[in-house]
Design a protein around this motif. Sequence first.
Motif, short mmCIF file in Angstrom:
data_model
loop_
_atom_site.label_atom_id
_atom_site.label_comp_id
_atom_site.label_asym_id
_atom_site.label_seq_id
_atom_site.Cartn_x
_atom_site.Cartn_y
_atom_site.Cartn_z
N SER A 1 15.19 2.73 0.45
CA SER A 1 14.17 2.01 -0.31
C SER A 1 12.78 2.52 0.03
CB SER A 1 14.25 0.51 -0.01
OG SER A 1 15.51 -0.01 -0.38
N LEU A 2 11.90 2.45 -0.96
CA LEU A 2 10.53 2.89 -0.79
C LEU A 2 9.62 1.92 -1.51
CD1 LEU A 2 8.64 5.15 0.29
CD2 LEU A 2 8.93 6.31 -1.90
N GLY A 3 8.61 1.40 -0.80
CA GLY A 3 7.66 0.48 -1.39
C GLY A 3 6.25 1.01 -1.26
N ALA A 4 5.39 0.65 -2.20
CA ALA A 4 4.00 1.12 -2.19
C ALA A 4 3.05 -0.05 -2.35
CB ALA A 4 3.77 2.14 -3.30
N SER A 5 1.91 0.05 -1.70
CA SER A 5 0.86 -0.95 -1.82
C SER A 5 -0.48 -0.22 -1.91
CB SER A 5 0.85 -1.90 -0.61
OG SER A 5 -0.17 -2.86 -0.72
N VAL A 6 -1.36 -0.71 -2.78
CA VAL A 6 -2.65 -0.05 -3.01
C VAL A 6 -3.77 -1.06 -2.76
CG1 VAL A 6 -4.11 1.19 -4.64
CG2 VAL A 6 -1.62 1.46 -4.73
N GLN A 7 -4.79 -0.65 -2.01
CA GLN A 7 -5.92 -1.55 -1.75
C GLN A 7 -7.21 -0.74 -1.69
OE1 GLN A 7 -5.23 -4.54 1.23
NE2 GLN A 7 -7.39 -4.77 1.68
N GLU A 8 -8.22 -1.22 -2.39
CA GLU A 8 -9.54 -0.62 -2.31
C GLU A 8 -10.38 -1.42 -1.32
OE1 GLU A 8 -11.29 -0.25 -6.13
OE2 GLU A 8 -9.76 1.16 -6.88
N PHE A 9 -11.27 -0.72 -0.61
CA PHE A 9 -12.10 -1.40 0.38
C PHE A 9 -13.42 -0.67 0.56
CE2 PHE A 9 -9.48 1.68 2.56
CZ PHE A 9 -10.27 2.20 3.55
#
Length: 590
Positions: free
Chosen positions: A579-587
Amino acid sequence: MKKTTASLTSFFILSILTTNSRLPIFAQQEKQPSPVFRITSSRVRVDFVAVDKQGRFVNDLRSNEVEIYEDGKKQNVDVFYAPGESRQKELVSPGGAGAAGTGVASSSGPATALANAAKTIIVIDSRTIDSNNFVHSVAAIRNFVERHLTAGHAVMIAEVYRGLRVLTPMTRDKATLLAGVDKLKPQSVYNPLDASRVLTQGYFHDLELQITDLREALTVLCYSLAGQAGRKHVVFFSEGYPIQALKLAEMQMREAVSEEKSSAVRQAAAREVGRYQDPNVLGMVRDVVSAANNFGISFYTVDARGLIALQGVGSPDKSGNVAAGPGAGARLEEQGRPDLAAAARSQNARASETEVGPSEQIVATFNLTALSNLDDAQNTLIALAAGTNGLAFYHTNNLGIVLSYSATEQENYYLASYIPNAKRKTGQFHTISVRAARPGIFIRSRMGYVDIPEDALRNARLSSALRHPELFGQIAPLLQIEPSKGKTRVVTGIPGSQVEFRQDAGKYAAQVSFLGMVYDSNGKPISKDFSINKGFNLALTPEQFQGLGNNPLLSSTELNLSSGRYRLVLLVEDRLGGSLGASVQEFQVP
């Protein structure tokens, strides 16, 4: 004195933060069978369906009744699952049904709610479908969702225009799917199969752009589906592409100047054709077929053009394809093609179950046995289906039958694997054939695969996830960023219940990777390598495993960033479960 579960878990998580966070990413290959269909140099997994002469599924074959050949050489099959048998026996998750050491995978995690559902991805090739055909195709998708979607069938909707655009995630919710269908609108169209346009300005430029977009879209889709257990089906609506565009252009040129007496004119026309660049449609098909076969994905192609000329209903064409229809099975039996006869009977039987009229023809792609023969196929639709053990559908807008086939075959496939018994160079194509020792049984399997090194396959998948993080959601990463003028602290994690463990010598083993790429305000990565690169190689006692439950496995990283706006793409990879999961966050760093 025994520690309580809570204190044991807290200690375990703290030890990861303080000790294991500096461990390198694991390089060791996973050589035991896993629930993810993955082809590597160490193990080949083959999924196939078996039918009798009447086209009925045969689900009681045993391992000693099946022979698998690679490049004509018989292989030693050491893993064999019949339809309905669990393909996840060796992996468990903490806090689930398998946590007590039964060896059965648990039902925790975001993707496992759909784990037992038939999985179908509907992809519509927007740019190449005529507006009238597009409307009919969208109506077929809507009709299926409204009238035929069952509780056990999960669907995802996407379109190819300039790359892949996901309209709905994998879901069983009708409202969500219908909202995605509403987003499908006719696009500007060019017809890649219109022979009259081949010699016009811009034809090859348009074709090359669309082939580039299609290769990117379908390969990244295959990589994103790799973490889904079991066989996955992609239903692909298109009007197809010419397999050999340059030969088509040459034929058109010769026809255009056939009555021209001047040799100078004929030579000028030939030079003009010689300037065209081959858009490499066949190369695109090879790449997509290889990616699909690496991860257990089959293409069910639907020709949006509707009725087209076939070489005789019920008769195989030069590529071995057959159009099913009333009496097709008997005619093919007389022609000495029992395999295609069984296919036709199977299709007609299932067609009657879904109220498909006799005028709706279905092309079964059974006999295209080598990837080198793809240039002889009618077009890319048959080639994609044949190469991935799928079916090509023509002259039908009844998506109910297409997805009925998809669901039925996902319930009736075998899964076997072997370690190749011959050394060979990587990067080569290897043919696969599956035979049944029991008389009267016919088997349809994938035609073969390109042997790709494990590291190269993994890197390609990670690269796809960085470009299209919205497609990768088998697991849900935890991400918290604390920007500061000094060092920016990033805490990454994954809930323990989403990690797959394997029992090994009394321990519960797992491998998890945290990979993060930071991009600046211009969308450029701040470094060539991953800004976050952490790996856990875990070996838990039964007590630790039981206590972990849904508590997170965490890692902390400090980044030296100057003032400005940034975007972090975090990838969390379960190396054993696939399994592979992705999360994106700008800061913003002050």
